[in-house]
Scaffold this motif. Sequence first.
Motif, mmCIF file in Angstrom:
data_model
loop_
_atom_site.group_PDB
_atom_site.id
_atom_site.type_symbol
_atom_site.label_atom_id
_atom_site.label_comp_id
_atom_site.label_asym_id
_atom_site.label_seq_id
_atom_site.Cartn_x
_atom_site.Cartn_y
_atom_site.Cartn_z
ATOM 1 N N ARG A 130 7.896 8.779 -9.915
ATOM 2 C CA ARG A 130 8.425 7.445 -9.599
ATOM 3 C C ARG A 130 7.693 6.850 -8.405
ATOM 4 O O ARG A 130 7.383 5.668 -8.388
ATOM 5 C CB ARG A 130 9.918 7.538 -9.315
ATOM 6 N N ILE A 131 7.425 7.689 -7.412
ATOM 7 C CA ILE A 131 6.697 7.220 -6.229
ATOM 8 C C ILE A 131 5.289 6.793 -6.627
ATOM 9 O O ILE A 131 4.802 5.752 -6.192
ATOM 10 C CB ILE A 131 6.655 8.312 -5.137
ATOM 11 N N GLY A 132 4.654 7.578 -7.488
ATOM 12 C CA GLY A 132 3.318 7.221 -7.964
ATOM 13 C C GLY A 132 3.323 5.896 -8.703
ATOM 14 O O GLY A 132 2.438 5.062 -8.519
ATOM 15 N N LEU A 133 4.326 5.673 -9.532
ATOM 16 C CA LEU A 133 4.439 4.415 -10.276
ATOM 17 C C LEU A 133 4.628 3.240 -9.319
ATOM 18 O O LEU A 133 3.977 2.194 -9.463
ATOM 19 C CB LEU A 133 5.609 4.495 -11.264
ATOM 20 N N VAL A 134 5.481 3.411 -8.320
ATOM 21 C CA VAL A 134 5.684 2.357 -7.324
ATOM 22 C C VAL A 134 4.390 2.082 -6.558
ATOM 23 O O VAL A 134 4.025 0.923 -6.316
ATOM 24 C CB VAL A 134 6.839 2.725 -6.354
ATOM 25 N N LEU A 135 3.670 3.141 -6.197
ATOM 26 C CA LEU A 135 2.412 2.963 -5.465
ATOM 27 C C LEU A 135 1.357 2.261 -6.320
ATOM 28 O O LEU A 135 0.602 1.432 -5.813
ATOM 29 C CB LEU A 135 1.890 4.312 -4.966
ATOM 30 N N VAL A 136 1.316 2.587 -7.604
ATOM 31 C CA VAL A 136 0.384 1.895 -8.503
ATOM 32 C C VAL A 136 0.697 0.398 -8.499
ATOM 33 O O VAL A 136 -0.197 -0.437 -8.385
ATOM 34 C CB VAL A 136 0.454 2.471 -9.942
ATOM 35 N N ILE A 137 1.970 0.065 -8.575
ATOM 36 C CA ILE A 137 2.368 -1.343 -8.628
ATOM 37 C C ILE A 137 2.167 -2.029 -7.276
ATOM 38 O O ILE A 137 1.655 -3.155 -7.211
ATOM 39 C CB ILE A 137 3.835 -1.467 -9.108
ATOM 40 N N LEU A 138 2.535 -1.362 -6.185
ATOM 41 C CA LEU A 138 2.473 -1.992 -4.867
ATOM 42 C C LEU A 138 1.095 -1.967 -4.211
ATOM 43 O O LEU A 138 0.778 -2.847 -3.404
ATOM 44 C CB LEU A 138 3.484 -1.352 -3.917
ATOM 45 N N LEU A 139 0.285 -0.959 -4.529
ATOM 46 C CA LEU A 139 -1.026 -0.840 -3.888
ATOM 47 C C LEU A 139 -2.186 -1.182 -4.821
ATOM 48 O O LEU A 139 -3.064 -1.974 -4.466
ATOM 49 C CB LEU A 139 -1.222 0.573 -3.328
ATOM 50 N N LEU A 140 -2.188 -0.573 -5.984
ATOM 51 C CA LEU A 140 -3.333 -0.743 -6.880
ATOM 52 C C LEU A 140 -3.372 -2.131 -7.509
ATOM 53 O O LEU A 140 -4.429 -2.764 -7.544
ATOM 54 C CB LEU A 140 -3.328 0.339 -7.963
ATOM 55 N N VAL A 141 -2.243 -2.613 -8.011
ATOM 56 C CA VAL A 141 -2.225 -3.921 -8.683
ATOM 57 C C VAL A 141 -2.697 -5.041 -7.743
ATOM 58 O O VAL A 141 -3.573 -5.820 -8.116
ATOM 59 C CB VAL A 141 -0.841 -4.219 -9.314
#
Length: 178
Positions: A130-141
């Motif tokens: 879940r943390i990885g998914l949030v980081l993908v959305i908040l940082l990578l996108v």
Amino acid sequence: MALLLIIFILVTLGVLFLLEKQLGMSRLRDKSVLWIFFGMVISLAVMIWEHVITDPGIDILAIIGSVIFLIGVVIRILARRTLGNFFTYEVMVTKSHRLVTTGIYTYIRHPCYLGIFLLWLGAALILQSRIGLVLVILLLVPALWYRILVEEALLQKAFGKKYSEYMLRTKRIIPFVF
């Protein structure tokens, strides 16, 4: 479960065959990209297979994540192959640069970034992070979005009307949608 692993490996070999034939990779002296792809896919398949064996339930998120991950890999390979020598890690236009509008670039202007996003989204789902998914959305996108804007401004400046017309015919990152 072993049958699923065998099917996955056969599908992977089929994708490799198609990539080699459709992209002219048989002409490459260095076929390392195919071996890298094969290694990633087989490793991923075995990890998922191991997870499914140790957990009696079928892990649908890992399966969906694997499919998304593989789609990202294929898109990234297609995009880099289509760009050829024009691919760089730095946003730039060279003197010999031409606007690439063929292959996957017929449909979207930034398939490399779509591939990166799908790779990391798939990885987060596979690992059920879940943390990885949030980081993908908040940082990578946002980072990818910024890069797209920078790249489009540079290409607009370099190619002018030709790029404007290309923008009208294609979508940014999701074929036929956006």
